[in-house]
Every structure is written in structure tokens, then in C-alpha cells.
Design an enzyme around this catalytic site. Structure first.
Site, mmCIF file in Angstrom:
data_model
loop_
_atom_site.group_PDB
_atom_site.id
_atom_site.type_symbol
_atom_site.label_atom_id
_atom_site.label_comp_id
_atom_site.label_asym_id
_atom_site.label_seq_id
_atom_site.Cartn_x
_atom_site.Cartn_y
_atom_site.Cartn_z
ATOM 1 C CE LYS A 1 -4.406 -1.431 0.303
ATOM 2 N NZ LYS A 1 -5.469 -0.987 -0.614
ATOM 3 C CB SER B 1 -9.387 -2.630 7.359
ATOM 4 O OG SER B 1 -8.509 -3.224 6.424
ATOM 5 C CD GLU C 1 -12.920 -11.505 -5.025
ATOM 6 O OE1 GLU C 1 -13.300 -10.380 -4.669
ATOM 7 O OE2 GLU C 1 -13.614 -12.268 -5.728
ATOM 8 N N GLY D 1 -15.784 -13.389 0.548
ATOM 9 C CA GLY D 1 -15.717 -12.047 -0.018
ATOM 10 C C GLY D 1 -15.452 -12.089 -1.507
ATOM 11 C CG ASP E 1 -16.147 -7.891 -3.631
ATOM 12 O OD1 ASP E 1 -15.518 -8.618 -2.843
ATOM 13 O OD2 ASP E 1 -15.687 -6.831 -4.076
ATOM 14 C CB SER F 1 -0.793 -8.033 -0.808
ATOM 15 O OG SER F 1 -1.584 -8.824 0.071
#
Length: 325
Positions: free
Chosen positions: A57, A82, A208, A212, A214, A308
Site C-alpha cells: 500500500k 482497515s 479472493e 468475499g 464480490d 501483498s
């Protein structure tokens, strides 16, 4: 007939890489003969758990914050997250001489909140199951005159995240496939832009948690689909719908999505710790889970993987990976 230009291009990712040079870590690419033998492929692991703030990030946050005008930097920035984007924006703000206000869920991991505060950010909390974090942060930013840096719905954020894949390709060369964790979709959007821009035949596979899914549902439907806020140990992927910008990229460039359950994620975290000697947070371990559980389908010869992040405290790691987990 006109076509809408993509939010980001390979040149945007390259420009972000130049901006991040000497600021972000160039993280290592690890190999494991054991992993290769287990999955039947040559696996190259891009370890963003060794990135500043412990996750990819920082790349997108710094790329976005560093492009703000001096007068905006003087007023400060806001974000919602989060945990990992929270830390990333807080650190980027500190590095660039400004302040940050971060909207975080009340149940955010303690270690991530403590780290965010440690970088000097102000924390505002909300209930992730009843509140709208984007609305809370947007109202706060408007009230205080802050620049809002979203965790994925921003071209500069997506381009910055794509530099992880760009570095992997520079070190490893052409890949047959790339596995990337998927939350809001910024990392895989940037990664797919870099990979497909250089090697169009490379398959890009997102991963995923089953609870979750989506993005998988959205890709299958050809439109953004909303699901209830998922309850999964992969807190970084607990989103109810993909981002609009990220989905516009991913529906064109992502080839498929693999799903993994929480038990498979736990097993991947254990494997990473015991055999690779690295600590992964649940979201960061999902691509290893997909490989070990056979969820990624038949694998080609050379497979790249973006790990990640590794932000998890010792108590939570022991709870998830200990003998009674």
C-alpha cells in the site's frame, strides 16, 4: 464510435516507479524448491511484506500524496482503511511534511491501528457493519479541507500499486501467469496494467476469500455486484463491492478469479512461516493458499505471485496458526 480511455496505462505505472525510486523498498523475489515441487511450477514470490509499512500500500499512497499541490499538502490528507492503506497514507504524509486523518473500523487489528498512530495520524473510527467509511471520510475531508486519498479508487494509487508487478517482471522476466490478492482491486488493476502492457499473453489471476467474492461475482456478471460485508480472517479483503475505477480495468485485463476458504488461508500462513520463513497476514497469504489448495487450476511453467503484506500481531498470528486454530 468512441471508447473511454483506461484510468491508467503502462506509462503511468512506469512514471510511478520513477517517483518511488529511492523512497519505496525494492522488495525481494523469493524462490522455494519445496513450493515448486508441491504445485508443479516455477513460482516467483514478490514479497511486499518487506515493503515500508509491511505492505504494498505504501507504493500507491506515496505516489498519490506526492502529486498534491503545495497548498493542498499544507492542509493535509484524509483516508479510510482497515489498516494497511491507513499506515501507508500516514507514513507518506509524514515523509512529505503534512498531516493525515484516517477513518478506521472499530474492529481494525490493534497492531495496524497502533502503527498508524505511530506514524502521527489522527484516527476516527466507525462501525464497518453499519457505517459507510467512504461517506464518513468524505464528509470529514470536506469539513476540514483535506485531500481524500482512497485505498484503491484513484489512478495514482492504482499506478503506484502496479510498480510491484513491474519490479517482478524486471527481475524475473516474462511470466506465464501472475497471481494477485484482490480486495478493492487496486493492486490487481495496477499489476494487470503493467503485465499485460509488457506481455499480453500472461494470464492474470486474482485471489479472493470465498466469503468475499464480490470481484468474481462482478466479473461473472459483467457489472459491479454488491454482497453483504464479508466475515473472513482476510480483513484486507473484506469488501462488499469492487471499486468502479478498478473494476473498469479488471474486467478488461483480469483473466479469472480463484477463491480460497479461511482454513486454506491458515494453512498457507503456516506454510509461509515454516517453509519460507516469512510472516504473512491472511490477505497476503491468499495466493499461496490458491496454489497449495489447487484452486488456481492447472499451472503453467512460470508463475509470479504478489504477496501483498505481512501486518499481523503475534497474538493474532498464534490464534490463526497455532495447533488449536
Amino acid at each position: 464510435m468512441t471508447t473511454t480511455p483506461p484510468p491508467i496505462t503502462l506509462d503511468d505505472v512506469r512514471d510511478a516507479a520513477a517517483r518511488l525510486k529511492g523512497v519505496a523498498h525494492r522488495t525481494p523475489v523469493l524462490r522455494s524448491r519445496t513450493l515448486d515441487e508441491l504445485v508443479g511450477a516455477e513460482v516467483l514470490l514478490k514479497c511486499e511484506n518487506f515493503q515500508r509499512v509491511g505492505a504494498f500500500k505504501f507504493r500507491g499512497a506515496y505516489n498519490a500524496v506526492s502529486r498534491l499541490a503545495p497548498e493542498q499538502l499544507a492542509r493535509g490528507v484524509a483516508a479510510y482503511s482497515s489498516g494497511n492503506h491507513a499506515q501507508a497514507v500516514a507514513l507518506a504524509a509524514r515523509e512529505l511534511g503534512t498531516t493525515a486523518v484516517i477513518v478506521m473500523p472499530e474492529d481494525a487489528p490493534r497492531s495496524k491501528r497502533a502503527a498508524t498512530e505511530g506514524y502521527g495520524a489522527e484516527i476516527v473510527t466507525y462501525d464497518r457493519y453499519t457505517g459507510d467509511r467512504a461517506a464518513v471520510a468524505g464528509a470529514l475531508a470536506a469539513d476540514r479541507g483535506l485531500a481524500l486519498i482512497p485505498p484503491y479508487e484513484h489512478p495514482h494509487v492504482m499506478a503506484g500499486q502496479g510498480t510491484a508487478a513491474l519490479e517482478l517482471l524486471e527481475e524475473a522476466g516474462e511470466l506465464d501467469a501472475l497471481l494477485v490478492p484482490v480486495g478493492g482491486g487496486g493492486l490487481i488493476a495496477g499489476s494487470a496494467t503493467a503485465v499485460k502492457g509488457l506481455h499480453p499473453a500472461t494470464r492474470v489471476l486474482g485471489v479472493e476469500p470465498e466469503a468475499g467474492d464480490d470481484t468474481k461475482r462482478s466479473l461473472d456478471a459483467g457489472r459491479r455486484v454488491e454482497i453483504p460485508v464479508p466475515r473472513t480472517i482476510a480483513d484486507g479483503q473484506a469488501l462488499h463491492t469492487p471499486g468502479e475505477l478498478t473494476f473498469s480495468v479488471n474486467r478488461r485485463l483480469v483473466d479469472d478469479i480463484a477463491l480460497v476458504d479461511d482454513d486454506e488461508i491458515r494453512a498457507a500462513m503456516r506454510f509461509a512461516f515454516e517453509r519460507l520463513k516469512i510472516v504473512m497476514e491472511p490477505s497476503g497469504a491468499t495466493p499461496i493458499a490458491a496454489l497449495l489448495a489447487g484452486r488456481a487450476g492447472p499451472l503453467p511453467r512460470r508463475v509470479g505471485v504478489i504477496l501483498s503484506g505481512g501486518n499481523i500481531d503475534t497474538a493474532r498470528f498464534a490464534e490463526l496458526c497455532g495447533p488449536t486454530a
